[in-house]
Write a protein that holds these residues in place. Structure first.
Motif, PDB file in Angstrom:
ATOM      1  N   ASP A  57      40.666  70.106  57.878  1.00 13.51           N
ATOM      2  CA  ASP A  57      40.038  68.903  57.347  1.00 13.51           C
ATOM      3  C   ASP A  57      40.481  67.634  58.062  1.00 13.51           C
TER       4      ASP A  57
ATOM      5  N   VAL B 151      35.543  68.494  46.501  1.00 13.16           N
ATOM      6  CA  VAL B 151      34.391  69.327  46.840  1.00 13.16           C
ATOM      7  C   VAL B 151      33.575  69.608  45.585  1.00 13.16           C
TER       8      VAL B 151
ATOM      9  N   LYS C 201      31.200  67.122  50.183  1.00 15.64           N
ATOM     10  CA  LYS C 201      32.631  66.960  50.440  1.00 15.64           C
ATOM     11  C   LYS C 201      32.943  65.473  50.571  1.00 15.64           C
TER      12      LYS C 201
END
Length: 267
Positions: free
Chosen positions: A78, A116, A152
């Motif tokens: 990420d 998320v 996200k």
């Protein structure tokens, strides 16, 4: 230790690859739109102190603060190194930084979470080969995209001494206005063209900027929702994308549930 940051903009080519693999396998505040915006709470106390990293960790959004959302610390997949960002026009760097979930300005401390949200179709996962076999080509494509209906949102808290948060937000607003027509940037070796920075209205915190940022990578369009609001000496930043919307080339809404939940925790 070098600062790390999320890979905010999912490239459309990655989404296209995911689809190919599946197919083969079967109020009143202004964003950076040029309008004047004023903080609801007035100026910040020049003697105010930044919150510590430990304090921010207690204030950053957590799983219990939201229904139907997963909240986790960002993982290696990420984030990327902050030094990997370069921007063609220096005045546009503030926009590029928050788009990429990098700290705005030079905060004294920070905290980050990846939030998320999955639709019911996404929770079911990709259609099986047997299910795809019973569908037309168009139905299979739609079912596959529906399974990618995942939003996200990288949520960041940045704290500053004195009026640093107020000044940083002002710099962001000015950069959004100057760079509304777009600019070129490179992130982690990948060249991207920001095609637009469009201001949106959003009333949250003591002051806020909100944009839809359009980018293009390998000629594929991507839209990211970016919000930064101030509460006292702290800025809360949000950089959000929806995978299905990217696949369809459609717009999607700001992640208001995430933003509102974080605003409540900051008080």
């Amino acid at each position: 230790m070098r600062t790390t940051v999320r890979r905010t903009v999912l490239t459309a080519s990655a989404v296209t690859l995911a689809l190919a693999v599946t197919a083969c396998g079967g109020g009143d505040q202004d964003g950076g739109d040029g309008a004047d915006a004023k903080a609801k709470g007035g100026g910040t106390d020049k003697a105010a102190k930044a919150l510590t990293a430990a304090e921010l960790e207690k204030l950053v959004i957590a799983t219990g603060d939201l229904k139907d959302h997963k909240v986790q610390k960002p993982g290696k997949d990420d984030v990327f190194e902050a030094e990997a960002l370069s921007v063609e026009r220096a005045e546009c760097e503030p926009v590029a930084r928050v788009l990429s979930a990098l700290p705005a300005g030079d905060p004294a401390a920070s905290a980050q979470r990846l939030v998320v949200q999955e639709s019911a179709a996404a929770k079911k996962g990709m259609p099986s080969m047997e299910e795809l076999a019973d569908m037309t080509e168009e139905e299979a494509k739609e079912a596959t995209i529906d399974s990618l209906d995942i939003t996200k949102t990288m949520t960041s808290l940045w704290s500053y001494d004195a009026d640093g948060a107020e000044r940083t937000l002002g710099t962001l607003r000015e950069a959004g206005e100057k760079c509304a027509g777009g600019f070129a940037m490179t992130i982690d070796g990948e060249k991207q063209q920001v095609t637009k920075v469009t201001g949106e209205k959003l009333a949250v915190g003591e002051d806020a900027v909100a944009w839809t940022v359009g980018t293009k990578t390998d000629d594929e369009p991507v839209e990211t929702k970016v919000v930064v609001f101030r509460q006292g000496t702290t800025l809360a930043g949000f950089s959000s994308f929806n995978i299905a919307a990217i696949s369809r080339g459609e717009a999607f809404e700001q992640p208001t549930a995430v933003i509102d939940a974080q605003a409540v925790k900051l008080g």
